[in-house]
Design a protein around this motif. Structure first.
Motif, PDB file in Angstrom:
ATOM      1  N   ARG A  44      -2.805  -5.159   3.616  1.00 52.29           N
ATOM      2  CA  ARG A  44      -1.612  -4.656   4.317  1.00 52.29           C
ATOM      3  C   ARG A  44      -0.352  -4.996   3.539  1.00 52.29           C
ATOM      4  O   ARG A  44       0.587  -4.201   3.459  1.00 52.29           O
ATOM      5  CB  ARG A  44      -1.543  -5.227   5.743  1.00 52.29           C
ATOM      6  N   GLY A  45      -0.316  -6.181   2.949  1.00 49.07           N
ATOM      7  CA  GLY A  45       0.844  -6.574   2.157  1.00 49.07           C
ATOM      8  C   GLY A  45       0.957  -5.837   0.832  1.00 49.07           C
ATOM      9  O   GLY A  45       2.038  -5.769   0.253  1.00 49.07           O
ATOM     10  N   ALA A  46      -0.144  -5.273   0.357  1.00 52.88           N
ATOM     11  CA  ALA A  46      -0.169  -4.636  -0.956  1.00 52.88           C
ATOM     12  C   ALA A  46       0.155  -3.146  -0.914  1.00 52.88           C
ATOM     13  O   ALA A  46       0.556  -2.578  -1.924  1.00 52.88           O
ATOM     14  CB  ALA A  46      -1.543  -4.831  -1.606  1.00 52.88           C
ATOM     15  N   VAL A  47      -0.026  -2.505   0.227  1.00 56.18           N
ATOM     16  CA  VAL A  47       0.201  -1.062   0.301  1.00 56.18           C
ATOM     17  C   VAL A  47       1.658  -0.772   0.663  1.00 56.18           C
ATOM     18  O   VAL A  47       2.365  -1.632   1.193  1.00 56.18           O
ATOM     19  CB  VAL A  47      -0.758  -0.382   1.307  1.00 56.18           C
ATOM     20  N   ALA A  48       2.086   0.455   0.397  1.00 57.60           N
ATOM     21  CA  ALA A  48       3.487   0.821   0.577  1.00 57.60           C
ATOM     22  C   ALA A  48       3.897   0.912   2.040  1.00 57.60           C
ATOM     23  O   ALA A  48       4.999   0.532   2.409  1.00 57.60           O
ATOM     24  CB  ALA A  48       3.763   2.155  -0.128  1.00 57.60           C
ATOM     25  N   ASP A  49       2.998   1.439   2.891  1.00 58.46           N
ATOM     26  CA  ASP A  49       3.378   1.659   4.289  1.00 58.46           C
ATOM     27  C   ASP A  49       2.131   1.721   5.173  1.00 58.46           C
ATOM     28  O   ASP A  49       1.005   1.666   4.685  1.00 58.46           O
ATOM     29  CB  ASP A  49       4.210   2.938   4.431  1.00 58.46           C
ATOM     30  N   MET A  50       2.351   1.820   6.480  1.00 61.73           N
ATOM     31  CA  MET A  50       1.233   1.823   7.427  1.00 61.73           C
ATOM     32  C   MET A  50       0.283   3.007   7.222  1.00 61.73           C
ATOM     33  O   MET A  50      -0.932   2.811   7.268  1.00 61.73           O
ATOM     34  CB  MET A  50       1.757   1.762   8.864  1.00 61.73           C
ATOM     35  N   PRO A  51       0.769   4.226   6.989  1.00 60.51           N
ATOM     36  CA  PRO A  51      -0.196   5.319   6.751  1.00 60.51           C
ATOM     37  C   PRO A  51      -1.120   5.057   5.561  1.00 60.51           C
ATOM     38  O   PRO A  51      -2.306   5.373   5.608  1.00 60.51           O
ATOM     39  CB  PRO A  51       0.702   6.541   6.514  1.00 60.51           C
ATOM     40  N   GLU A  52      -0.594   4.446   4.500  1.00 61.37           N
ATOM     41  CA  GLU A  52      -1.440   4.130   3.347  1.00 61.37           C
ATOM     42  C   GLU A  52      -2.460   3.045   3.712  1.00 61.37           C
ATOM     43  O   GLU A  52      -3.620   3.101   3.288  1.00 61.37           O
ATOM     44  CB  GLU A  52      -0.581   3.681   2.163  1.00 61.37           C
ATOM     45  N   PHE A  53      -2.036   2.061   4.501  1.00 62.34           N
ATOM     46  CA  PHE A  53      -2.955   1.025   4.968  1.00 62.34           C
ATOM     47  C   PHE A  53      -4.075   1.647   5.795  1.00 62.34           C
ATOM     48  O   PHE A  53      -5.247   1.323   5.619  1.00 62.34           O
ATOM     49  CB  PHE A  53      -2.192  -0.017   5.790  1.00 62.34           C
ATOM     50  N   ILE A  54      -3.724   2.549   6.687  1.00 62.71           N
ATOM     51  CA  ILE A  54      -4.723   3.216   7.535  1.00 62.71           C
ATOM     52  C   ILE A  54      -5.718   3.995   6.680  1.00 62.71           C
ATOM     53  O   ILE A  54      -6.922   3.942   6.918  1.00 62.71           O
ATOM     54  CB  ILE A  54      -4.024   4.107   8.585  1.00 62.71           C
ATOM     55  N   THR A  55      -5.219   4.678   5.665  1.00 68.82           N
ATOM     56  CA  THR A  55      -6.111   5.399   4.751  1.00 68.82           C
ATOM     57  C   THR A  55      -7.059   4.437   4.049  1.00 68.82           C
ATOM     58  O   THR A  55      -8.260   4.705   3.931  1.00 68.82           O
ATOM     59  CB  THR A  55      -5.285   6.200   3.720  1.00 68.82           C
ATOM     60  N   SER A  56      -6.535   3.293   3.602  1.00 72.74           N
ATOM     61  CA  SER A  56      -7.374   2.288   2.939  1.00 72.74           C
ATOM     62  C   SER A  56      -8.453   1.769   3.875  1.00 72.74           C
ATOM     63  O   SER A  56      -9.618   1.660   3.498  1.00 72.74           O
ATOM     64  CB  SER A  56      -6.513   1.115   2.448  1.00 72.74           C
ATOM     65  N   VAL A  57      -8.074   1.461   5.116  1.00 78.10           N
ATOM     66  CA  VAL A  57      -9.041   0.924   6.084  1.00 78.10           C
ATOM     67  C   VAL A  57     -10.069   1.988   6.456  1.00 78.10           C
ATOM     68  O   VAL A  57     -11.253   1.688   6.592  1.00 78.10           O
ATOM     69  CB  VAL A  57      -8.322   0.357   7.321  1.00 78.10           C
ATOM     70  N   ARG A  58      -9.646   3.220   6.605  1.00 74.55           N
ATOM     71  CA  ARG A  58     -10.614   4.290   6.902  1.00 74.55           C
ATOM     72  C   ARG A  58     -11.602   4.469   5.763  1.00 74.55           C
ATOM     73  O   ARG A  58     -12.785   4.755   5.995  1.00 74.55           O
ATOM     74  CB  ARG A  58      -9.881   5.602   7.193  1.00 74.55           C
ATOM     75  N   THR A  59     -11.145   4.299   4.529  1.00 74.75           N
ATOM     76  CA  THR A  59     -12.041   4.378   3.370  1.00 74.75           C
ATOM     77  C   THR A  59     -13.055   3.241   3.425  1.00 74.75           C
ATOM     78  O   THR A  59     -14.258   3.451   3.227  1.00 74.75           O
ATOM     79  CB  THR A  59     -11.227   4.346   2.062  1.00 74.75           C
TER      80      THR A  59
END
Length: 145
Positions: free
Chosen positions: A40-55
């Motif tokens: 979460r600290g490494a990604v730019a924003d919440m949508p990118e975090f959500i994409t990472s977690v979904r992956t």
């Protein structure tokens, strides 16, 4: 490395049988939560975090759904989807390792793989469910790159 320090699993040189993930459910959950915090600290924003977690959920879901099939327990590090959505971020590898994936191979064959024994970990489905609860299905994802 943090996942290993937390006692999550062992090193496995084979993705077929291999070593079981010896982590307790609590150890697994702690390693997952730490990796997700780093992610979460490494990604730019919440949508990118959500994409990472979904992956991450896709890879873990494949293992939970097909624990006996080696192709679902192995992700090549050269996999563009993995690298773009998860692997390039701090916490991405640790998150995979927290679920029981281990590095193996070299070069183009280098991958994160989970042994069949680790794929049978009784806490794996519960950890996947916990991750699903953390990311609502209706949450917006980052636009495709």
């Amino acid at each position: 490395a943090a996942a290993a320090a937390a006692g999550v699993g062992g090193s496995s040189s084979s993705s077929s049988a291999g070593a079981p993930n010896t982590a307790t459910a609590a150890e697994m959950q702690a390693a997952i939560m730490k990796a997700l915090g780093d992610l979460r600290g490494a990604v730019a924003d919440m949508p990118e975090f959500i994409t990472s977690v979904r992956t991450l959920l896709t890879f873990v879901g494949n293992v939970v759904g097909h624990p006996g099939e080696a192709k679902y327990r192995r992700v090549r590090l050269s996999n563009a989807t993995f690298q773009t959505r998860l692997g390039r971020h701090n916490g991405g590898f640790a998150a995979m390792e927290a679920f029981g994936f281990r590095r193996e191979g070299a070069g183009e064959e280098e991958a994160l793989a989970m042994s069949e024994a680790a794929a049978q970990h009784p806490a794996l489905p519960a950890m996947k469910a916990l991750l699903e609860q953390a990311v609502p299905a209706s949450a917006p994802a980052a636009p495709a790159a």
